[in-house]
Design a protein around this motif. Structure first.
Motif, PDB file in Angstrom:
ATOM      1  N   UNK A   1      37.190  -0.966 -56.346  1.00 26.11           N
ATOM      2  CA  UNK A   1      36.716  -1.170 -54.973  1.00 26.11           C
ATOM      3  C   UNK A   1      35.586  -2.173 -54.894  1.00 26.11           C
ATOM      4  N   UNK A   2      34.704  -2.153 -55.915  1.00 26.65           N
ATOM      5  CA  UNK A   2      33.595  -3.106 -55.857  1.00 26.65           C
ATOM      6  C   UNK A   2      34.074  -4.556 -56.001  1.00 26.65           C
ATOM      7  N   UNK A   3      35.263  -4.758 -56.642  1.00 28.92           N
ATOM      8  CA  UNK A   3      35.824  -6.110 -56.715  1.00 28.92           C
ATOM      9  C   UNK A   3      36.181  -6.628 -55.329  1.00 28.92           C
ATOM     10  N   UNK A   4      36.753  -5.755 -54.494  1.00 34.65           N
ATOM     11  CA  UNK A   4      37.089  -6.150 -53.131  1.00 34.65           C
ATOM     12  C   UNK A   4      35.833  -6.470 -52.324  1.00 34.65           C
ATOM     13  N   UNK A   5      34.769  -5.657 -52.593  1.00 34.01           N
ATOM     14  CA  UNK A   5      33.509  -5.918 -51.898  1.00 34.01           C
ATOM     15  C   UNK A   5      32.983  -7.298 -52.272  1.00 34.01           C
ATOM     16  N   UNK A   6      33.081  -7.628 -53.552  1.00 40.28           N
ATOM     17  CA  UNK A   6      32.622  -8.949 -54.002  1.00 40.28           C
ATOM     18  C   UNK A   6      33.454 -10.063 -53.370  1.00 40.28           C
ATOM     19  N   UNK A   7      34.784  -9.861 -53.312  1.00 42.23           N
ATOM     20  CA  UNK A   7      35.648 -10.872 -52.715  1.00 42.23           C
ATOM     21  C   UNK A   7      35.347 -11.071 -51.232  1.00 42.23           C
ATOM     22  N   UNK A   8      35.141  -9.961 -50.496  1.00 44.44           N
ATOM     23  CA  UNK A   8      34.812 -10.061 -49.080  1.00 44.44           C
ATOM     24  C   UNK A   8      33.499 -10.808 -48.882  1.00 44.44           C
ATOM     25  N   UNK A   9      32.506 -10.497 -49.752  1.00 44.93           N
ATOM     26  CA  UNK A   9      31.222 -11.189 -49.651  1.00 44.93           C
ATOM     27  C   UNK A   9      31.377 -12.671 -49.932  1.00 44.93           C
ATOM     28  N   UNK A  10      32.155 -12.974 -50.980  1.00 46.44           N
ATOM     29  CA  UNK A  10      32.391 -14.376 -51.330  1.00 46.44           C
ATOM     30  C   UNK A  10      33.160 -15.089 -50.211  1.00 46.44           C
TER      31      UNK A  10
END
Length: 477
Positions: A102-111
């Motif tokens: 889930x934190x990978x998706x958070x990073x992608x959304x932020x990016x």
């Protein structure tokens, strides 16, 4: 890593470089094997460009949208999570495969959010650069057209400049035809064979595209080859295309078209706007260049007319006066060798006067492109003579003049016509001249006779009345 990625996104204002960096940063940030960023059209979400990093070996996929303001710019997608487990099988989903957390998706959304801001800045910069190039291109075209190029070269310059500025595969200029259609008269392409093949292509009257262009509206085509509005033979070669009316002051001068090959990148709204503005500027430049050309032609004509008047008023009159004095001297000298010499000198002087008069007639011709037909050249000679005669000679053509007078016969006919007109001008009391070119006569053996007859109402040399006829016939025709 996220902070470094965010800071690195805005380091370059070139859009392509920025998009490629975003994909590479996403792959590194979430530990993916492969990543891609697909750019889509706002109108129909069709994919237009794809930027990628790594090798696509399958596996679990994670994707997030990339938005610029409220517009979906594209989709950022990563695939194949790197991990300590066994390699992912093609298609993904096997037991032991590393998955995105889930934190990978958070990073992608932020990016992706930060990427949207950077993309917006890069697009603004790109549009400014693009607008600057179009403005500079329009200025260069205006300068080139005002340096005295011929009409054909001027149209080719417009086509070439538009092709380069629009990043198109070809550029062409169409002009209206006499029957209400349009024909390509100038073309430019990376392959000269393609350009040559485009010249002469005609849009027939009644075409839907032509009706829109004649109304002053631009035509934008997603695919020229399949659009039902297109009817020309060359449409099969091209895909996205812009057809822009060249108009000024409500008058349609022609059409500028810049097509790309089939499957080529579609034109954006910014492309369409800038190309339309360029077409308006090019139309104005063409009008100004044509006006300048006309002014230059008028200036040349005025100079030629002034030289002709000076020759007539000064040189010819003095030569004529000298001839009269010699003739008077010859008469007083009586018969003998001296009188004969004076007579020959008088004849030579008379021939010189006629040659100067012929030169005057030639100077009175408009400094335009010479007519190609015999009728046009005869009319041009009589129009030139009108300037000195004070009236326009009447002209009549009988029979198939064009087909009956081949080269070099036509040159001799025109030379005889110039001599006859010059002789008519020299006579006193000439108020009417009639020119007749007759190709209807026949010789006893059946051959065609070409006859030139020039009649005037001037006084006869022997004082026996008025009216004089000069007849010339082709000696070997």
């Amino acid at each position: 890593m996220l902070l470094e990625s965010v800071l690195g996104i805005g380091t370059d204002l070139e859009l392509g470089v920025t998009l490629q960096y975003i994909v590479e940063a996403a792959v590194e940030l979430v530990g993916a094997v492969y990543g891609e960023l697909g750019v889509v059209q706002p109108e129909n979400a069709a994919l237009t460009e794809l930027f990628s990093a790594g090798a696509d070996e399958g596996g679990t996929t994670a994707e997030v949208p990339v938005r610029v303001a409220d517009e979906v710019f594209g989709t950022l997608r990563v695939r194949g999570k790197r991990g300590d487990g066994p390699p992912a099988a093609p298609g993904g989903g096997e037991a032991g495969e590393a998955r995105f957390a889930p934190q990978d998706l958070v990073l992608l959304h932020t990016l992706a959010a930060q990427a949207g801001i950077a993309i917006g800045n890069a697009r603004t910069y790109g549009r400014a650069r693009q607008r600057e190039r179009w403005i500079q291109g329009a200025a260069a075209v205006t300068t080139a057209l005002l340096t005295g190029e011929s009409a054909e070269d001027a149209l080719t310059t417009v086509a070439e400049s538009a092709r380069v500025l629009a990043d198109a595969d070809a550029g062409a200029v169409l002009l209206p035809t006499a029957d209400g259609g349009m024909r390509i008269v100038a073309a430019s392409a990376g392959d000269p064979v393609i350009a040559d093949g485009m010249i002469g292509t005609t849009i027939l009257p009644g075409s839907a595209v032509l009706e829109q262009l004649l109304g002053g509206e631009p035509v934008f085509l997603d695919d020229s080859a399949t659009d039902p509005r297109m009817t020309t033979a060359v449409r099969e070669r091209f895909g996205p295309s812009m057809m822009l009316p060249l108009q000024h002051g409500g008058r349609l001068i022609g059409t500028l078209t810049v097509p790309r090959t089939r499957g080529g990148r579609p034109y954006t709204p910014a492309d369409r706007l800038l190309a339309t503005q360029f077409a308006s500027q090019a139309a104005l430049a063409l009008v100004l260049a044509d006006a300048q050309h006309n002014r230059e032609r008028l200036a040349v004509f005025e100079d030629r007319d002034r030289i002709a008047r000076d020759l007539h008023d000064l040189v010819v009159q003095r030569l004529f006066a000298t001839e009269m004095m010699l003739e008077s001297t010859r008469r007083r000298a009586g018969a003998g060798e001296t009188a004969a010499l004076i007579g020959r000198a008088t004849d030579e002087l008379d021939s010189t006067i006629q040659e100067v008069r012929t030169a005057i007639f030639a100077l009175q011709q408009p400094p335009a492109e010479a007519p190609t037909s015999l009728r046009g050249r005869v009319l041009r000679e009589t129009d030139g003579a009108a300037a000195l005669l004070g009236f326009r000679p009447s002209v009549q053509f009988l029979g198939p003049v064009e087909s009956s007078v081949p080269e070099p016969l036509d040159a001799r006919l025109l030379s005889a016509l110039r001599g006859a007109l010059a002789a008519a001008h020299r006579r006193e009391g000439v108020s009417a001249v009639a020119v007749e070119v007759d190709a209807t006569g026949r010789l006893p053996d059946g051959r065609t006779v070409v006859r030139l007859v020039v009649r005037d109402d001037g006084a006869r040399e022997d004082g026996s009345g008025t009216g004089h006829t000069t007849t010339w016939q082709a000696p070997d025709h």
